[in-house]
Design a protein around this motif. Structure first.
Motif, PDB file in Angstrom:
ATOM      1  N   GLY A  23       1.707  55.628  46.747  1.00  0.00           N
ATOM      2  CA  GLY A  23       0.564  54.501  47.193  1.00  0.00           C
ATOM      3  C   GLY A  23       1.277  53.061  46.789  1.00  0.00           C
ATOM      4  O   GLY A  23       0.674  52.154  46.552  1.00  0.00           O
ATOM      5  N   LEU A  24       2.798  53.052  46.885  1.00  0.00           N
ATOM      6  CA  LEU A  24       3.473  51.773  46.465  1.00  0.00           C
ATOM      7  C   LEU A  24       4.634  51.500  47.918  1.00  0.00           C
ATOM      8  O   LEU A  24       4.563  52.364  48.689  1.00  0.00           O
ATOM      9  CB  LEU A  24       4.526  52.066  45.195  1.00  0.00           C
ATOM     10  N   SER A  25       4.898  50.371  47.698  1.00  0.00           N
ATOM     11  CA  SER A  25       5.788  50.192  48.914  1.00  0.00           C
ATOM     12  C   SER A  25       7.079  50.711  48.626  1.00  0.00           C
ATOM     13  O   SER A  25       7.448  51.034  47.459  1.00  0.00           O
ATOM     14  CB  SER A  25       5.991  48.556  49.300  1.00  0.00           C
ATOM     15  N   GLU A  26       7.967  51.026  49.659  1.00  0.00           N
ATOM     16  CA  GLU A  26       9.306  51.191  49.269  1.00  0.00           C
ATOM     17  C   GLU A  26      10.094  50.321  48.355  1.00  0.00           C
ATOM     18  O   GLU A  26      10.784  50.784  47.452  1.00  0.00           O
ATOM     19  CB  GLU A  26      10.213  51.459  50.763  1.00  0.00           C
ATOM     20  N   ARG A  27       9.883  49.133  48.480  1.00  0.00           N
ATOM     21  CA  ARG A  27      10.751  48.200  47.756  1.00  0.00           C
ATOM     22  C   ARG A  27      10.280  48.230  46.363  1.00  0.00           C
ATOM     23  O   ARG A  27      11.126  48.030  45.495  1.00  0.00           O
ATOM     24  CB  ARG A  27      10.249  46.658  48.703  1.00  0.00           C
ATOM     25  N   THR A  28       9.040  48.381  46.226  1.00  0.00           N
ATOM     26  CA  THR A  28       8.719  48.456  44.862  1.00  0.00           C
ATOM     27  C   THR A  28       9.072  49.505  44.099  1.00  0.00           C
ATOM     28  O   THR A  28       9.708  49.540  42.898  1.00  0.00           O
ATOM     29  CB  THR A  28       6.972  48.551  44.667  1.00  0.00           C
ATOM     30  N   LEU A  29       9.343  50.752  44.686  1.00  0.00           N
ATOM     31  CA  LEU A  29       9.742  51.828  44.115  1.00  0.00           C
ATOM     32  C   LEU A  29      11.503  51.742  43.984  1.00  0.00           C
ATOM     33  O   LEU A  29      11.799  52.206  43.010  1.00  0.00           O
ATOM     34  CB  LEU A  29       9.702  53.393  45.258  1.00  0.00           C
ATOM     35  N   GLU A  30      12.173  50.973  44.765  1.00  0.00           N
ATOM     36  CA  GLU A  30      13.282  50.671  44.734  1.00  0.00           C
ATOM     37  C   GLU A  30      13.730  49.709  43.506  1.00  0.00           C
ATOM     38  O   GLU A  30      14.701  49.978  42.735  1.00  0.00           O
ATOM     39  CB  GLU A  30      14.036  50.026  45.845  1.00  0.00           C
ATOM     40  N   LYS A  31      12.850  48.937  43.222  1.00  0.00           N
ATOM     41  CA  LYS A  31      12.979  47.953  42.099  1.00  0.00           C
ATOM     42  C   LYS A  31      12.616  48.866  40.890  1.00  0.00           C
ATOM     43  O   LYS A  31      13.245  48.395  39.971  1.00  0.00           O
ATOM     44  CB  LYS A  31      11.989  46.848  42.238  1.00  0.00           C
ATOM     45  N   HIS A  32      11.683  49.663  40.750  1.00  0.00           N
ATOM     46  CA  HIS A  32      11.339  50.510  39.738  1.00  0.00           C
ATOM     47  C   HIS A  32      12.867  51.340  39.199  1.00  0.00           C
ATOM     48  O   HIS A  32      13.372  51.121  37.939  1.00  0.00           O
ATOM     49  CB  HIS A  32      10.325  51.516  40.013  1.00  0.00           C
ATOM     50  N   ARG A  33      13.532  51.840  40.381  1.00  0.00           N
ATOM     51  CA  ARG A  33      14.831  52.346  40.097  1.00  0.00           C
ATOM     52  C   ARG A  33      15.855  51.536  39.544  1.00  0.00           C
ATOM     53  O   ARG A  33      16.411  51.699  38.667  1.00  0.00           O
ATOM     54  CB  ARG A  33      15.156  52.896  41.538  1.00  0.00           C
ATOM     55  N   THR A  34      15.878  50.295  39.955  1.00  0.00           N
ATOM     56  CA  THR A  34      16.712  49.290  39.633  1.00  0.00           C
ATOM     57  C   THR A  34      16.556  49.048  38.108  1.00  0.00           C
ATOM     58  O   THR A  34      17.548  48.811  37.318  1.00  0.00           O
ATOM     59  CB  THR A  34      16.748  48.080  40.664  1.00  0.00           C
ATOM     60  N   TYR A  35      15.459  48.609  37.807  1.00  0.00           N
ATOM     61  CA  TYR A  35      15.028  48.311  36.332  1.00  0.00           C
ATOM     62  C   TYR A  35      14.818  49.446  35.368  1.00  0.00           C
ATOM     63  O   TYR A  35      14.233  49.195  34.273  1.00  0.00           O
ATOM     64  CB  TYR A  35      13.785  47.231  36.335  1.00  0.00           C
ATOM     65  N   GLY A  36      14.884  50.521  35.752  1.00  0.00           N
ATOM     66  CA  GLY A  36      14.620  51.836  34.976  1.00  0.00           C
ATOM     67  C   GLY A  36      13.304  52.000  34.443  1.00  0.00           C
ATOM     68  O   GLY A  36      12.944  52.424  33.546  1.00  0.00           O
ATOM     69  N   THR A  37      12.170  51.623  35.222  1.00  0.00           N
ATOM     70  CA  THR A  37      10.886  51.609  34.863  1.00  0.00           C
ATOM     71  C   THR A  37       9.964  52.647  35.818  1.00  0.00           C
ATOM     72  O   THR A  37       8.921  52.708  35.494  1.00  0.00           O
ATOM     73  CB  THR A  37      10.186  50.479  34.947  1.00  0.00           C
ATOM     74  N   GLY A  38      10.756  53.258  36.759  1.00  0.00           N
ATOM     75  CA  GLY A  38      10.124  54.276  37.687  1.00  0.00           C
ATOM     76  C   GLY A  38      10.265  55.722  37.413  1.00  0.00           C
ATOM     77  O   GLY A  38      10.637  55.934  36.162  1.00  0.00           O
ATOM     78  N   PRO A  39       9.673  56.383  38.320  1.00  0.00           N
ATOM     79  CA  PRO A  39       9.842  57.832  37.915  1.00  0.00           C
ATOM     80  C   PRO A  39      11.328  58.492  37.845  1.00  0.00           C
ATOM     81  O   PRO A  39      12.227  57.556  38.626  1.00  0.00           O
ATOM     82  CB  PRO A  39       9.135  58.512  39.169  1.00  0.00           C
ATOM     83  N   ALA A  40      11.485  59.472  37.441  1.00  0.00           N
ATOM     84  CA  ALA A  40      13.047  60.030  37.255  1.00  0.00           C
ATOM     85  C   ALA A  40      13.414  60.437  38.993  1.00  0.00           C
ATOM     86  O   ALA A  40      12.323  60.830  39.749  1.00  0.00           O
ATOM     87  CB  ALA A  40      12.874  61.650  36.536  1.00  0.00           C
TER      88      ALA A  40
END
Length: 93
Positions: A23-40
């Motif tokens: 339920g997130l935007s693609e961009r938010t998930l990409e940002k989580h990846r960049t900052y290391g705060t998202g899912p594996a």
């Protein structure tokens, strides 16, 4: 009850599908990846993919049952303070 998924390889989702699943935007998930705060995630042939189990595990970290509960450990998709205890052991990229 028998496990009906035995022998079936794990299902992987691309960023667009994973974002929809959470339920997130693609961009938010990409940002989580960049900052290391998202899912594996995994890189397969240069493509980023997420296992459904990893997405669910990450989402469950934010599980609370009332507003008086301590906040979950899902962090916002932004650069985090390295002194934050939640990042113990993580190195900035």
């Amino acid at each position: 009850m028998a496990d009906t998924t035995a022998g079936i390889p794990p299902r992987y989702l691309r960023t667009q599908e994973a974002a929809r699943f959470l339920g997130l935007s693609e961009r938010t998930l990409e940002k989580h990846r960049t900052y290391g705060t998202g899912p594996a995630y995994r890189k397969l042939g240069g493509r980023v993919v997420y296992a459904i189990e990893d997405l669910q595990t990450w989402a469950d970290r934010g599980l609370v049952s009332s507003t008086s509960d301590p906040r979950g450990t899902v962090l916002p998709a932004k650069r985090q303070d390295p002194s934050d205890r939640r990042f113990a052991g993580r190195q900035p990229r």
